[in-house]
Write an enzyme that holds these catalytic residues in place. Structure first.
Site, short mmCIF file in Angstrom:
data_model
loop_
_atom_site.label_atom_id
_atom_site.label_comp_id
_atom_site.label_asym_id
_atom_site.label_seq_id
_atom_site.Cartn_x
_atom_site.Cartn_y
_atom_site.Cartn_z
N THR A 65 0.83 -1.26 -0.02
CA THR A 65 0.19 0.18 0.03
C THR A 65 0.92 1.42 0.01
OG1 THR A 65 -1.53 1.30 1.52
CG2 THR A 65 -0.12 -0.47 2.51
N ASP A 66 0.40 2.30 -0.52
CA ASP A 66 0.90 3.69 -0.42
C ASP A 66 1.23 4.19 0.84
OD1 ASP A 66 -1.60 4.19 0.26
OD2 ASP A 66 -1.82 6.14 -1.32
N GLU A 67 0.43 3.44 1.91
CA GLU A 67 0.36 3.90 3.44
C GLU A 67 1.93 3.70 4.10
OE1 GLU A 67 -2.82 3.51 6.07
OE2 GLU A 67 -4.16 3.40 4.36
N TYR A 98 -1.40 -0.55 11.18
CA TYR A 98 -1.51 -1.13 10.00
C TYR A 98 -0.30 -1.17 8.92
CZ TYR A 98 -3.21 -1.59 5.34
OH TYR A 98 -3.14 -1.70 3.82
N LYS A 101 2.57 -3.49 7.30
CA LYS A 101 2.76 -3.57 5.73
C LYS A 101 4.02 -3.35 5.35
CE LYS A 101 -0.07 -4.50 3.18
NZ LYS A 101 -0.64 -5.62 2.64
P1 NAD Z 1 -9.78 -7.07 2.92
O1 NAD Z 1 -9.77 -6.74 4.08
O2 NAD Z 1 -11.23 -6.83 2.18
O3 NAD Z 1 -9.69 -8.57 2.48
C1 NAD Z 1 -8.58 -9.31 3.22
C2 NAD Z 1 -8.71 -10.83 3.02
O4 NAD Z 1 -7.76 -11.48 3.66
C3 NAD Z 1 -10.31 -11.34 3.78
O5 NAD Z 1 -10.86 -12.07 2.68
C4 NAD Z 1 -9.67 -12.16 4.83
O6 NAD Z 1 -10.42 -13.21 4.95
C5 NAD Z 1 -8.30 -12.37 4.15
N1 NAD Z 1 -7.21 -12.94 5.40
C6 NAD Z 1 -7.19 -11.98 6.62
N2 NAD Z 1 -6.45 -12.80 7.34
C7 NAD Z 1 -6.17 -14.00 6.86
C8 NAD Z 1 -5.10 -14.89 7.16
N3 NAD Z 1 -4.49 -15.04 8.32
N4 NAD Z 1 -5.06 -16.10 6.30
C9 NAD Z 1 -5.63 -16.13 5.06
N5 NAD Z 1 -6.76 -15.19 4.80
C10 NAD Z 1 -6.83 -14.01 5.53
O7 NAD Z 1 -8.70 -6.21 2.25
P2 NAD Z 1 -8.42 -5.67 0.54
O8 NAD Z 1 -8.86 -4.01 0.92
O9 NAD Z 1 -9.19 -6.39 -0.26
O10 NAD Z 1 -6.87 -5.10 0.62
C11 NAD Z 1 -6.05 -6.63 -0.02
C12 NAD Z 1 -4.74 -6.24 0.02
O11 NAD Z 1 -4.49 -4.93 -0.58
C13 NAD Z 1 -4.08 -5.99 1.53
O12 NAD Z 1 -2.79 -6.59 1.57
C14 NAD Z 1 -4.05 -4.62 1.68
O13 NAD Z 1 -3.12 -4.41 2.68
C15 NAD Z 1 -3.94 -3.97 0.23
N6 NAD Z 1 -4.31 -2.71 0.03
C16 NAD Z 1 -5.49 -2.32 0.09
C17 NAD Z 1 -5.98 -1.08 -0.37
C18 NAD Z 1 -7.44 -0.66 -0.05
O14 NAD Z 1 -7.57 0.58 -0.54
N7 NAD Z 1 -8.19 -1.54 -0.14
C19 NAD Z 1 -4.86 -0.05 -0.80
C20 NAD Z 1 -3.82 -0.68 -0.91
C21 NAD Z 1 -3.29 -1.88 -0.69
#
Ligand code: NAD
Length: 335
Positions: A123-125, A147, A151
Site C-alpha cells: 500500500t502507499d501507506e 496497520y 505492511k
Molecule cells: P480485505 O480486508 O477486504 O480482505 C482481506 C482478505 O484477507 C479477507 O478475505 C480475509 O478473510 C483474508 N485474510 C485475513 N487474514 C487472513 C489469514 N491469516 N489467512 C488467510 N486469509 C486471511 O482487504 P482488501 O481491501 O481487499 O486489501 C487486500 C490487500 O491490498 C491487503 O494486503 C491490503 O493491505 C492491500 N491494499 C488495500 C488497499 C485498499 O484501499 N483496500 C489499498 C492498498 C493496498
C-alpha cells in the site's frame, strides 16, 4: 498459469480473481482465504462450480497446510491481510500476526516449493504522509499507523527474500481502492450505504486529508500486468492521479445520492491520521498500464453497485462496531 491467490474472498482479491478468470481463459485460480470478519462467503459464492476456480479455507500463518496445497502453482499473489487502519489502532496484535508472520510464512513455503513468481500486495501507506510532491518506489518507508507499519515490515521481508535468496518477489503499492465488494467499514462504502439507509456520514476531523482514489478494476489490471511482465525484485506504485480531500470526495458522493451537506456529521479525527498520501506511478505506466475509468465513472458504477446489492452489505454492516476513540468520544450509535 496456475495461480494461488491469498485473501481472495476480500475486496481486492475477489475482484482480481474475477478479472483474471475473465481475461485469461486458460488460467486456473486457487483462492486461499481464512474468511475472517472482513470476508463474506457470499463474495465468492457465484464462483463456486467454476471449472477453473477452487476455494481452500486456510490461514497464511499455517505452514503445514500451505506445504500441502501450494505445490503445483506457478505464481502466488498475496492479498491476505488485516486491512483496516481503525482496527489496528484498537489492537495491533492480529495485524502483526497476519501481515508480518503470515507474509513470512508464505515467503518461506513458496520458496521451499519453488513458486516461480511471488507478488506481494502492499500500500502507499507504507511511505507515510507528505505535504507536496510524490513518493517514488526507492523512497524510505515511514509508516504512521500500526496497520501501515506491519505492511511496511512485510514489504521489507519480501524484498529481503529477493536480495538474500534471489527469490522472484515483486511488490505493488497502490493508493486507496474503491469499487464493488468493499467492506462497508471503509470510507466510500460506509458513506454510500449510510446515505442509502438515510443516515448521516461521519467525516473525520477537518475533512482535509488527501487521498488518491483508484478504481479496483484498474488496480486489478495493473497487478495482472506486473504479474506477467514485471521485473523480479521490483516495486511498482499504482495510482490513477485522483487526489481529493475527504471533504471533496464526500461532496461528490452526496451529489450522486441526491443528498445535501446537512448529511455530513463531523466526528473526532483518527489518531495519527496521515494528511496526504501521494505516489508516483511512472514505473507501472512505463510497463504499459493506464487507468481505464475516470473517477466520476467509477464512483457512479460503485454507487450503482451498492444500491443493487444491499443483500450483500446489509448483514456485514449489522455486525460492525465503531472504533474505540469514537466510542469514547461519546458517539455510541452505529454509523
Ligand atoms: P480485505 O480486508 O477486504 O480482505 C482481506 C482478505 O484477507 C479477507 O478475505 C480475509 O478473510 C483474508 N485474510 C485475513 N487474514 C487472513 C489469514 N491469516 N489467512 C488467510 N486469509 C486471511 O482487504 P482488501 O481491501 O481487499 O486489501 C487486500 C490487500 O491490498 C491487503 O494486503 C491490503 O493491505 C492491500 N491494499 C488495500 C488497499 C485498499 O484501499 N483496500 C489499498 C492498498 C493496498
Amino acid at each position: 498459469m496456475r495461480l494461488f491467490v491469498t485473501g481472495g474472498a476480500g475486496f481486492i482479491g475477489s475482484n482480481f480473481i474475477r478479472y483474471v478468470l475473465r481475461e485469461h481463459p486458460d488460467w486456473e485460480v486457487t483462492n486461499y482465504d481464512l474468511l475472517t470478519y472482513a470476508a463474506s462467503p457470499e463474495t465468492v459464492r457465484d464462483l463456486e462450480g467454476h471449472s477453473r476456480y477452487r476455494f481452500i479455507k486456510g490461514d497464511i500463518c499455517d505452514a503445514g497446510l500451505l506445504r500441502d496445497v501450494l505445490p503445483g502453482h506457478d505464481a502466488l499473489v498475496n492479498f491476505a491481510a488485516e486491512s483496516h487502519v481503525d482496527r489496528s489502532i484498537d489492537g495491533a496484535a492480529v495485524f502483526v500476526r497476519t501481515n508480518l508472520v503470515g507474509t513470512h510464512t508464505l515467503l518461506e513455503v513458496a520458496r521451499e516449493v519453488r513458486v516461480e513468481r511471488f507478488i506481494h500486495i502492499s500500500t502507499d501507506e507504507v511511505y507515510g504522509s507528505r505535504a507536496e510532491g510524490k513518493f517514488r518506489e526507492e523512497d524510505p518507508l515511514a509508516p504512521s499507523s500500526p496497520y501501515a507499519a506491519t505492511k511496511a515490515g512485510a514489504d521489507l521481508l519480501a524484498r529481503s527474500y529477493f536480495i538474500t535468496y534471489g527469490f522472484p518477489v515483486l511488490i505493488t503499492r497502490s493508493s486507496n481502492n474503491f469499487g464493488p465488494w468493499q467492506h462497508p467499514e471503509k470510507l466510500i462504502p460506509l458513506f454510500v450505504t449510510n446515505l442509502l439507509e438515510g443516515k448521516r456520514v461521519p467525516l473525520y476531523g477537518d475533512g482535509l486529508n488527501v487521498r488518491d482514489w483508484l478504481f479496483v478494476e484498474d488496480n486489478c489490471a495493473a497487478i495482472d500486468l506486473v504479474l506477467r511482465e514485471g521485473k523480479d525484485g521490483e516495486v511498482y506504485n499504482i495510482a490513477a492521479g485522483n487526489e481529493l480531500t475527504n471533504l471533496e470526495l464526500t461532496r461528490r458522493i452526496l451529489g450522486l445520492l441526491g443528498a445535501g451537506e446537512e448529511m455530513i456529521e463531523r466526528v473526532p479525527d483518527r489518531p495519527g491520521h496521515d494528511r496526504r498520501y501521494a505516489i508516483d506511478a511512472t514505473r507501472v505506466r512505463e510497463l504499459g498500464w493506464e487507468p481505464r475509468y475516470t473517477l466520476d465513472e467509477a464512483l457512479e458504477l460503485t454507487v450503482g453497485w451498492y444500491r443493487e446489492n444491499r443483500w450483500w452489505w446489509g448483514p456485514l454492516k449489522e455486525r460492525m462496531e465503531l472504533p474505540a476513540w469514537l466510542r469514547s468520544a461519546g458517539r455510541r450509535e452505529k454509523p
